[in-house]
Design an enzyme around this catalytic site. Structure first.
Site, PDB file in Angstrom:
ATOM      1  N   HIS A 191     -36.401   1.229  40.560  1.00 15.46           N
ATOM      2  CA  HIS A 191     -37.566   0.711  41.265  1.00 15.46           C
ATOM      3  C   HIS A 191     -37.941   1.560  42.463  1.00 15.46           C
ATOM      4  O   HIS A 191     -39.074   1.515  42.920  1.00 15.46           O
ATOM      5  CB  HIS A 191     -37.352  -0.766  41.599  1.00 15.46           C
ATOM      6  CG  HIS A 191     -37.467  -1.579  40.366  1.00 15.46           C
ATOM      7  ND1 HIS A 191     -36.379  -1.878  39.582  1.00 15.46           N
ATOM      8  CD2 HIS A 191     -38.549  -2.049  39.709  1.00 15.46           C
ATOM      9  CE1 HIS A 191     -36.793  -2.537  38.526  1.00 15.46           C
ATOM     10  NE2 HIS A 191     -38.094  -2.662  38.573  1.00 15.46           N
ATOM     11  N   ARG A 334     -47.566 -10.940  37.400  1.00 11.09           N
ATOM     12  CA  ARG A 334     -46.272 -11.142  36.759  1.00 11.09           C
ATOM     13  C   ARG A 334     -45.410 -11.937  37.718  1.00 11.09           C
ATOM     14  O   ARG A 334     -45.251 -11.537  38.883  1.00 11.09           O
ATOM     15  CB  ARG A 334     -45.591  -9.802  36.443  1.00 11.09           C
ATOM     16  CG  ARG A 334     -44.236 -10.058  35.797  1.00 11.09           C
ATOM     17  CD  ARG A 334     -43.525  -8.806  35.442  1.00 11.09           C
ATOM     18  NE  ARG A 334     -42.991  -8.130  36.613  1.00 11.09           N
ATOM     19  CZ  ARG A 334     -42.299  -7.006  36.538  1.00 11.09           C
ATOM     20  NH1 ARG A 334     -42.090  -6.440  35.370  1.00 11.09           N
ATOM     21  NH2 ARG A 334     -41.834  -6.445  37.626  1.00 11.09           N
ATOM     22  N   GLU A 433     -39.767  -6.869  26.647  1.00  7.37           N
ATOM     23  CA  GLU A 433     -38.933  -5.812  27.211  1.00  7.37           C
ATOM     24  C   GLU A 433     -37.460  -5.973  26.863  1.00  7.37           C
ATOM     25  O   GLU A 433     -36.597  -5.282  27.405  1.00  7.37           O
ATOM     26  CB  GLU A 433     -39.137  -5.711  28.728  1.00  7.37           C
ATOM     27  CG  GLU A 433     -39.082  -7.016  29.486  1.00  7.37           C
ATOM     28  CD  GLU A 433     -39.419  -6.861  30.967  1.00  7.37           C
ATOM     29  OE1 GLU A 433     -39.512  -5.734  31.456  1.00  7.37           O
ATOM     30  OE2 GLU A 433     -39.583  -7.901  31.627  1.00  7.37           O
ATOM     31  N   ASP A 457     -37.609  -1.457  30.686  1.00  9.95           N
ATOM     32  CA  ASP A 457     -36.446  -2.260  30.325  1.00  9.95           C
ATOM     33  C   ASP A 457     -36.142  -2.165  28.839  1.00  9.95           C
ATOM     34  O   ASP A 457     -34.977  -2.152  28.443  1.00  9.95           O
ATOM     35  CB  ASP A 457     -36.661  -3.717  30.733  1.00  9.95           C
ATOM     36  CG  ASP A 457     -36.357  -3.929  32.205  1.00  9.95           C
ATOM     37  OD1 ASP A 457     -35.287  -3.461  32.639  1.00  9.95           O
ATOM     38  OD2 ASP A 457     -37.180  -4.519  32.912  1.00  9.95           O
ATOM     39  N   CYS A 504     -47.098  -1.723  29.652  1.00  7.51           N
ATOM     40  CA  CYS A 504     -47.133  -1.495  31.095  1.00  7.51           C
ATOM     41  C   CYS A 504     -45.891  -0.772  31.618  1.00  7.51           C
ATOM     42  O   CYS A 504     -45.744  -0.582  32.810  1.00  7.51           O
ATOM     43  CB  CYS A 504     -47.333  -2.812  31.843  1.00  7.51           C
ATOM     44  SG  CYS A 504     -46.005  -3.990  31.563  1.00  7.51           S
TER      45      CYS A 504
HETATM   46  C1  PEP Z   1     -40.799  -2.546  32.355  1.00  6.18           C
HETATM   47  O1  PEP Z   1     -39.650  -2.974  32.269  1.00  6.18           O
HETATM   48  O2  PEP Z   1     -41.271  -1.663  31.602  1.00  6.18           O
HETATM   49  C2  PEP Z   1     -41.702  -3.061  33.389  1.00  6.18           C
HETATM   50  C3  PEP Z   1     -42.967  -2.710  33.414  1.00  6.18           C
HETATM   51  O3  PEP Z   1     -41.176  -3.866  34.348  1.00  6.18           O
HETATM   52  P1  PEP Z   1     -40.259  -3.351  35.574  1.00  6.18           P
HETATM   53  O4  PEP Z   1     -40.334  -1.855  35.580  1.00  6.18           O
HETATM   54  O5  PEP Z   1     -40.812  -3.948  36.810  1.00  6.18           O
HETATM   55  O6  PEP Z   1     -38.925  -3.882  35.202  1.00  6.18           O
HETATM   56 MG    MG Z   2     -39.105  -4.783  33.302  1.00  7.00          MG
END
Ligand code: PEP
Ligand code: MG
Length: 580
Positions: A191, A334, A433, A457, A504
């Site tokens: 992140h 989300r 995911e 994920d 996404c």
């Molecule tokens: C993902 O897992 O692709 C996603 C968009 O969510 P995050 O990156 O916030 O886990």
């Molecule tokens: Mg994710």
């Protein structure tokens, strides 16, 4: 000059002064002092040495009393190092002759000493470097005193070099002055990387240890395309990178006119490009790039960026800011995805407990209903003012989805009872995911209005590779045929069930995969706002027919490396100069 190879996570080139953050978050603000303040600065150094020495003596005496002399010996060694004539005269020379600030001199000198230990073969001796860092920190604490500042309030542009930056730290970075960042740990999907994209600054993670070799105030270059970090660059390298930074700026300017053009292939397939955001202000970045909406608002950053738990009003205001700015374009809220590496103010996740497989995301929400309900109330209230939709993250079983929907229905009832306006038909969706969700997607599709593939994920859970661990970064690959099979399955099932599906995860913002994804039937891409022009550019230069052929060929291959290099070749053929 020192070159470090890390993992490129946010593109671009940044050149600037290094701000070194160690585990305690120290920053060395200033490199030089003026000639007329040298005497005062030396006095400040003496005071810091004396204060540190008396602190260490106190510790020594206390430990000697409790545990005995042999345990106190460690402090005796610290004292000797701190008060050594050699250290004092080196520091004095740096301040008096070269006009370095005492902070800079202390940091530079002691880190050089530490390096000598770190290079020793014996691991016992190498560990002595920690003692030297300890002395450095102690001296800096006394020198910086109340002037010690975090990275939330800066007064000049810097590149942040840190061992690690937690999502909370990154979301509190002063975005006006932080021009790029580098961390020693972290992987492709961490992140920290996502926040760098949100800030639209170059970033490199997972370089391995290097902080001992750099001091605050030194010049550094971050090459976010190649994953390179260059410390103390020579003139030639500096000139080359200045030129490159200029070229990147002009390339971005060239793509600007695309803003008002549709994302449409040469043979007429209209594609939706939405933006991924973490902070409300990014809605402006989406609008500037002509996004068709917000495909993913990672609302957990509301929690991560704040000292206290956000109230319903804090949620509401953030959502309203985005919804209002987007007008009738969709905004996908989300619900919070905390846990794993996104922990607000808590201790760092305990890696041995597999936090990514633990109580994160929707699981956490369902165990903390008051927290969840507060967020849902705010989202529903905002739904009265625009085209808002609600999406649940990390759903892995039907029961979970149903529970989340029940909580939502309950909150709706509550609002209704109190006469609070909201959209009763707010579209409800879920992230896809977890491989289990893909496998069961025909069932899930019956119960949601839309789906969104989270490849970040999905890759980690399919390949059993921690997305934020640099040691397995080679194994974390969107082009892996197993991942592609799951993506195909998800797109096909959604198509059959007539449920809109978006992607996404970061894969959708990487031009390498645009032709492949179009060829697989994806027509909704949600990407970091800064990637919108590039993805749109690819879409506008290809035909769906060609993309289908590319996808078919890629799927006939059996390993990620082969697939990725084929996709890059195809991209290059269609888009000269676009391959990263
Ligand atoms: C993902 O897992 O692709 C996603 C968009 O969510 P995050 O990156 O916030 O886990
Ligand atoms: Mg994710």
């Amino acid at each position: 000059m020192l070159k470090l190879q890390g993992i490129a996570v946010s593109p671009g080139v940044a050149i600037g002064e290094a701000l070194v953050m160690d585990n305690e978050g120290f920053r060395i603000p200033r490199r030089f002092v003026t000639r007329d303040t040298v005497v005062d600065e030396l006095e400040r150094l003496d005071k810091a040495i004396a204060a540190s020495a008396s602190e260490i003596s106190r510790h020594r005496d206390a430990v000697a009393l409790e545990l005995g002399e042999q345990y106190a010996a460690i402090f005796e060694a610290h004292l000797q190092m701190l008060q050594s004539v050699r250290l004092r005269s080196e520091l004095e020379e740096m301040i008096a002759q070269r006009h370095y600030s005492p902070e800079y001199a202390v940091s530079r000198t002691l880190r050089r000493y530490a390096q000598v230990f770190q290079k020793l073969e014996s691991s016992n001796l190498a560990e002595r470097a920690t003692d030297i860092f300890d002395i450095e920190k102690r001296l800096l604490r006394h020198l910086l005193g109340h002037r010690r500042e975090g990275i939330a309030h800066l007064s000049s542009p810097v590149l942040v070099l840190a061992h690690n930056l937690t999502p909370s730290e990154t979301s509190n970075l002063d975005r006006h002055f932080v021009r790029g960042f580098v961390t020693e740990i972290g992987g492709l999907g961490s992140h920290t990387a996502i926040v760098a994209e949100a800030l639209e600054i170059p970033a490199v993670v997972g370089t391995g240890p290097f902080l001992a070799e750099v001091s605050g105030g030194e010049l550094a270059i971050i090459d976010g395309d190649k994953g390179l970090v260059i410390l103390q660059p020579d003139e030639e390298t500096l000139a080359r990178y200045r030129h490159e930074a200029e070229e990147l700026r002009s390339m971005a300017a060239k793509l600007e006119p695309l803003k008002d053009l549709p994302a449409e292939t040469l043979d007429g397939l209209r594609v939706q490009i939405l933006g991924n955001i973490e902070f409300p202000y990014e809605v402006e970045h989406c609008i500037d790039r002509g996004a068709d909406g917000v495909g993913l608002y990672r609302t957990e950053f509301l929690y991560l960026g704040s000292e206290t738990e956000p109230t319903e009003e804090v949620h509401f205001e953030a959502y309203m800011q985005v919804v209002k700015a987007m007008g009738d374009r969709p905004v996908t809220i989300r619900t919070f995805d905390m846990g794993a590496d996104k922990i607000p103010h808590g201790p760092a996740p305990d890696e041995s407990r597999n936090p990514f497989l633990g109580l994160r995301s929707i699981r956490l929400a369902l165990r903390n209903l008051p927290l969840f309900r507060t967020q849902l109330r705010a989202a529903l209230r905002a739904s009265a003012s625009g085209n808002l939709q609600i999406m649940f993250p990390l759903v892995s079983t039907l029961l979970e989805l149903r529970q989340a929907k029940m909580v939502l229905a309950d909150v709706m009832e509550d609002l209704e009872e109190h006469g609070v306006p909201f959209n009763r038909d707010v579209p409800i969706g879920m992230m896809v995911e977890v491989p289990a969700a893909v496998m069961m997607l025909d069932h899930f599709a019956e119960e949601v209005d839309f789906l969104s593939i989270g490849t970040n994920d999905l890759i980690q859970y399919t390949l059993a590779v921690d997305r934020s661990n640099k040691d397995v970064v080679q194994l974390y690959n969107a082009a892996d045929p197993a991942v592609l099979k799951l993506i195909i399955m998800a797109i096909e099932t959604a198509g059959r069930k007539n449920v809109p599906i978006n992607m996404c995860g970061q894969m959708s913002g990487n031009p390498t995969y645009t032709m492949l994804l179009l060829g697989l039937g994806l027509t909704r891409f949600s990407v970091a706002p800064s990637s919108i022009p590039e993805i749109k550019n690819v879409i506008r230069r290809v035909t769906l027919e060609r993309c289908k052929a590319v996808a078919a060929k890629a799927l006939s291959m059996e390993n990620a490396r082969e697939i990725k290099s084929y996709l890059n070749e195809e991209l290059k053929k269609n888009m000269p100069g676009a391959v990263q």
